[in-house]
Design an enzyme around this catalytic site. Structure first.
Site, PDB file in Angstrom:
ATOM      1  N   LYS A 158    -110.093 -26.638 -53.720  1.00 26.71           N
ATOM      2  CA  LYS A 158    -110.569 -27.887 -54.322  1.00 26.71           C
ATOM      3  C   LYS A 158    -111.927 -27.681 -54.982  1.00 26.71           C
ATOM      4  O   LYS A 158    -112.156 -28.076 -56.099  1.00 26.71           O
ATOM      5  CB  LYS A 158    -110.654 -28.975 -53.240  1.00 26.71           C
ATOM      6  CG  LYS A 158    -111.074 -30.330 -53.728  1.00 26.71           C
ATOM      7  CD  LYS A 158    -111.021 -31.348 -52.597  1.00 26.71           C
ATOM      8  CE  LYS A 158    -111.528 -32.697 -53.070  1.00 26.71           C
ATOM      9  NZ  LYS A 158    -111.501 -33.690 -51.963  1.00 26.71           N
ATOM     10  N   GLU A 164    -113.952 -17.326 -48.728  1.00 31.55           N
ATOM     11  CA  GLU A 164    -112.751 -16.568 -48.342  1.00 31.55           C
ATOM     12  C   GLU A 164    -111.773 -16.490 -49.510  1.00 31.55           C
ATOM     13  O   GLU A 164    -111.219 -15.437 -49.831  1.00 31.55           O
ATOM     14  CB  GLU A 164    -112.037 -17.234 -47.163  1.00 31.55           C
ATOM     15  CG  GLU A 164    -112.800 -17.339 -45.876  1.00 31.55           C
ATOM     16  CD  GLU A 164    -113.525 -18.685 -45.740  1.00 31.55           C
ATOM     17  OE1 GLU A 164    -114.071 -19.183 -46.750  1.00 31.55           O
ATOM     18  OE2 GLU A 164    -113.541 -19.218 -44.625  1.00 31.55           O
ATOM     19  N   GLY A 197    -109.026 -32.499 -48.702  1.00 32.55           N
ATOM     20  CA  GLY A 197    -108.255 -31.260 -48.665  1.00 32.55           C
ATOM     21  C   GLY A 197    -107.125 -31.312 -47.641  1.00 32.55           C
ATOM     22  O   GLY A 197    -105.990 -30.929 -47.917  1.00 32.55           O
ATOM     23  N   ARG A 198    -107.410 -31.877 -46.450  1.00 26.59           N
ATOM     24  CA  ARG A 198    -106.405 -31.900 -45.382  1.00 26.59           C
ATOM     25  C   ARG A 198    -105.309 -32.926 -45.646  1.00 26.59           C
ATOM     26  O   ARG A 198    -104.348 -33.018 -44.906  1.00 26.59           O
ATOM     27  CB  ARG A 198    -107.070 -32.135 -44.030  1.00 26.59           C
ATOM     28  CG  ARG A 198    -107.971 -33.350 -43.984  1.00 26.59           C
ATOM     29  CD  ARG A 198    -108.817 -33.342 -42.726  1.00 26.59           C
ATOM     30  NE  ARG A 198    -109.831 -34.399 -42.717  1.00 26.59           N
ATOM     31  CZ  ARG A 198    -111.018 -34.290 -43.291  1.00 26.59           C
ATOM     32  NH1 ARG A 198    -111.350 -33.170 -43.921  1.00 26.59           N
ATOM     33  NH2 ARG A 198    -111.892 -35.286 -43.248  1.00 26.59           N
ATOM     34  N   GLU A 226    -110.759 -32.293 -38.071  1.00 29.45           N
ATOM     35  CA  GLU A 226    -111.735 -32.357 -39.173  1.00 29.45           C
ATOM     36  C   GLU A 226    -111.944 -33.809 -39.607  1.00 29.45           C
ATOM     37  O   GLU A 226    -112.978 -34.151 -40.176  1.00 29.45           O
ATOM     38  CB  GLU A 226    -111.280 -31.502 -40.362  1.00 29.45           C
ATOM     39  CG  GLU A 226    -112.408 -31.184 -41.330  1.00 29.45           C
ATOM     40  CD  GLU A 226    -112.080 -30.044 -42.288  1.00 29.45           C
ATOM     41  OE1 GLU A 226    -111.378 -30.309 -43.284  1.00 29.45           O
ATOM     42  OE2 GLU A 226    -112.530 -28.909 -42.029  1.00 29.45           O
ATOM     43  N   HIS A 286     -92.869 -20.826 -21.927  1.00 25.72           N
ATOM     44  CA  HIS A 286     -93.111 -19.514 -21.286  1.00 25.72           C
ATOM     45  C   HIS A 286     -94.546 -19.084 -21.484  1.00 25.72           C
ATOM     46  O   HIS A 286     -94.889 -17.910 -21.296  1.00 25.72           O
ATOM     47  CB  HIS A 286     -92.142 -18.490 -21.882  1.00 25.72           C
ATOM     48  CG  HIS A 286     -90.710 -18.928 -21.796  1.00 25.72           C
ATOM     49  ND1 HIS A 286     -89.919 -18.699 -20.696  1.00 25.72           N
ATOM     50  CD2 HIS A 286     -89.962 -19.667 -22.659  1.00 25.72           C
ATOM     51  CE1 HIS A 286     -88.724 -19.244 -20.902  1.00 25.72           C
ATOM     52  NE2 HIS A 286     -88.723 -19.832 -22.073  1.00 25.72           N
ATOM     53  N   LYS A 332    -121.560 -22.705 -42.798  1.00 20.84           N
ATOM     54  CA  LYS A 332    -121.387 -21.926 -44.039  1.00 20.84           C
ATOM     55  C   LYS A 332    -122.755 -21.506 -44.581  1.00 20.84           C
ATOM     56  O   LYS A 332    -122.957 -20.368 -45.014  1.00 20.84           O
ATOM     57  CB  LYS A 332    -120.677 -22.771 -45.099  1.00 20.84           C
ATOM     58  CG  LYS A 332    -119.208 -23.046 -44.835  1.00 20.84           C
ATOM     59  CD  LYS A 332    -118.651 -23.893 -45.976  1.00 20.84           C
ATOM     60  CE  LYS A 332    -117.213 -24.322 -45.738  1.00 20.84           C
ATOM     61  NZ  LYS A 332    -116.710 -25.209 -46.830  1.00 20.84           N
TER      62      LYS A 332
HETATM   63  O1  F6P Z   1    -113.218 -26.689 -43.781  1.00 19.42           O
HETATM   64  C1  F6P Z   1    -113.950 -27.272 -44.801  1.00 19.42           C
HETATM   65  C2  F6P Z   1    -113.084 -27.390 -46.026  1.00 19.42           C
HETATM   66  O2  F6P Z   1    -113.828 -27.995 -47.036  1.00 19.42           O
HETATM   67  C3  F6P Z   1    -111.793 -28.177 -45.784  1.00 19.42           C
HETATM   68  O3  F6P Z   1    -111.980 -29.552 -45.751  1.00 19.42           O
HETATM   69  C4  F6P Z   1    -110.961 -27.696 -46.942  1.00 19.42           C
HETATM   70  O4  F6P Z   1    -109.579 -27.986 -46.770  1.00 19.42           O
HETATM   71  C5  F6P Z   1    -111.263 -26.190 -46.886  1.00 19.42           C
HETATM   72  O5  F6P Z   1    -112.641 -26.116 -46.486  1.00 19.42           O
HETATM   73  C6  F6P Z   1    -111.011 -25.443 -48.176  1.00 19.42           C
HETATM   74  O6  F6P Z   1    -111.801 -26.021 -49.182  1.00 19.42           O
HETATM   75  P1  F6P Z   1    -111.405 -25.688 -50.713  1.00 19.42           P
HETATM   76  O7  F6P Z   1    -110.025 -26.267 -50.940  1.00 19.42           O
HETATM   77  O8  F6P Z   1    -112.472 -26.364 -51.523  1.00 19.42           O
HETATM   78  O9  F6P Z   1    -111.410 -24.186 -50.885  1.00 19.42           O
END
Ligand code: F6P
Length: 526
Positions: A209, A215, A270-271, A356, A387, A495
């Site tokens: 987003k 990452e 995002g979630r 979250e 199990h 972060k």
């Molecule tokens: O964990 C924080 C967060 O902003 C989430 O809300 C989001 O889904 C994730 O990191 C990834 O963010 P992005 O889609 O901006 O890479």
């Protein structure tokens, strides 16, 4: 003490819990043969049995009084009307628009929030067109071969949702396509995802987003290097990429062709975003028609959430039960056990969704809370869970409210489905009844609560209903607890500390433990 814990509905529930505490569910069932039927609710493909809970009619009356006191119905309406319910970021939360089929969303005249349906429809049409073209073998890579290996690069809501959808829609998916996911900054994740893939046939979806997540950008760069190592570093490599983001300029600057950039918007968290182009990997794998069915299922649950009275409102009931245990029995966690292996990603997706959203310590008015907020959400697919950790559920010292998600029918063979059902129902029964025994170590105390959700076979419409059910449960729980479920300020600080360590800045300002640990790790070792 906050206004909430001092409120009449909250105080009544606290008093009532003392009465409920000693009651045994098995006695409640024995005294009321209509209990199972009365404490159940059907909505489309989902049948909810909430009779195996530490509740009576009085409990429910008091819980619904809490829901009324929290103006839960008004909060639901505010969200659907496009009000800025995400008050800390002054944004609407319109993930329900992603699956709406009405002419305008929010409906005409809703407090000035612009109609988002044109952009939602346009983005969906573009995503569907890409999926159809790729599924038809017409999208080719730099060497002219059709792209059929799809790798989603994203994390959090840009990974967990599409990953869940792709597995849960496995049986509707084109088996000639290979779908992989990489989320971790650890190169091992992408390396494993790329194992066996053909660079000439691989499409990477960069789902982010913000288009700033470390990452994801690290994995995207490594993906490009993997392509270049095999195909040569030519401009044509850009045909191996698509992006889903709210920052199209950043994606274009990274090198994704404009026609392959699909939008996200700041009015979708995002979630809550897998219904948008974030679900592109699943749209490609299962095809637009099945994705439309998924959206229709979620839409059906939206109608239920918005229109059903509190007493017959499935998300509200799940939310009330969660608050009942978390706040009044002081339980710490809640287990989610889907007895469907194609829902194995459901617990991980639900963890971000719940924790979250409602893992907060300050209410929506900025006041510190003096009550528990989100429980710790955990779980895994049954029957393997039996199990692994069911011992604790049956004989441990902790009360762990549990949701069993059980197939009412299946495309598979009846015997297999029968085995799943028998085990899931047996576990819920044993948790509730317990078992006497001569030896103390064989005694099961019982009186351990669970909900059982029977879901018609796991096809997209039912899946959409189930996932929207839990989204709305989280929103309802936030209303009950006076929380804003749509921001996530707590994840930003970690972060920034990571970034300052990475840049070697102000390490002397770090705590002594971090400094000591860093001094023992390359390349910080001095
Ligand atoms: O964990 C924080 C967060 O902003 C989430 O809300 C989001 O889904 C994730 O990191 C990834 O963010 P992005 O889609 O901006 O890479």
């Amino acid at each position: 003490m906050s206004k909430l814990t001092e409120s009449p509905a909250w105080r009544a529930l606290a008093e009532h819990q003392r009465h409920i505490e000693p009651l045994q569910m098995r006695d409640l069932f024995a005294a009321d043969h209509g209990r199972a039927k009365r404490y159940s609710l059907e909505c489309g493909a989902i049948y909810l049995d909430y009779s195996r809970h530490r509740i009576t009619d009085d409990t429910l009356r008091l819980l619904f009084a809490l829901a009324r006191q929290a103006n839960t119905s008004a909060w639901i309406e505010r969200m659907f009307s496009g009000e800025h319910v995400n008050n800390s970021e002054n944004r609407a939360a319109l993930h329900v628009a992603l699956r709406a089929d009405q002419e305008r969303f929010p409906a005409a005249g809703s407090n000035g929030t612009p109609d988002v349906m044109p952009m939602v429809r346009a983005a969906r049409a573009r995503a569907y067109a890409l999926a159809d073209t790729l599924r038809g073998g017409s999208i080719r890579g730099a060497t002219g071969k059709p792209l059929c290996h799809i790798v989603n690069l994203g994390v959090g809501g840009s990974d967990l949702g599409p990953r869940l959808l792709s597995r849960a829609m496995r049986r509707q998916s084109d088996s000639s396509l290979t779908l992989r996911f990489a989320a971790n900054a650890d190169p091992a994740d992408l390396d494993a995802a790329l194992t066996g893939l053909d660079p000439e046939r691989t499409l990477f979806i960069i789902a982010s987003k913000t288009f700033t997540t470390v990452e994801t950008l690290s994995n995207a760069s490594r993906a490009r290097a993997w392509l270049a190592a095999s195909l040569g570093d030519a401009p044509e490599l850009s045909t191996h990429f698509a992006a889903v983001t709210a920052d199209e300029a950043k994606a274009h600057g990274w090198g994704v062709p404009a026609e392959r950039i699909f939008p996200m918007w700041d009015w979708v968290g995002g979630r809550f975003s897998m219904w948008s182009s974030v679900g592109l990997a699943a749209v490609i794998a299962a095809g637009p028609a099945h994705f439309d069915n998924l959206l229709a299922g979620a839409r059906a649950m939206d109608v239920h959430f918005r229109e059903a009275p509190l007493e017959r409102n499935m998300p509200v009931i799940l939310a009330l039960l969660s608050v009942w245990y978390s706040a009044f029995f002081r339980t710490q966690t809640h287990a989610l056990l889907p007895y469907l292996e194609d829902l194995r990603e459901f617990p991980a997706w639900a963890q971000q969704l719940h924790m979250e959203s409602n893992g907060k310590g300050v209410d929506r008015d900025g006041q510190p809370v003096d009550y528990p907020t989100s429980p710790v959400i955990w779980g895994s697919s049954g029957t393997p869970s039996q199990h692994s950790f069911h011992q604790l559920l049956h004989q441990g010292t902790r009360l762990v409210p549990t949701d069993f998600i059980v197939p009412r029918s299946s495309d598979g063979d009846a015997a297999t489905q029968h085995l799943l059902v028998v085990n899931a129902l047996a576990q819920g029964s044993a948790l509730m009844t317990g078992a006497a025994a001569a030896e103390p170590y064989r005694v099961l105390p019982g009186n351990r609560p669970s909900s059982t959700l029977l879901i018609d076979k796991l096809e997209p419409h039912a899946l959409g209903q189930l996932l929207a059910l839990y989204e709305h449960k989280v929103v309802a729980e936030a209303a009950l607890l006076n929380l804003n479920p749509f921001d996530q300020c707590g994840v930003e600080f970690g972060k920034s500390v990571a970034q300052s360590i990475e840049r070697g800045q102000q390490t002397e300002q770090l705590d002594a433990s971090t400094q000591s640990l860093l001094s023992r790790i390359e390349p910080w070792r001095h």
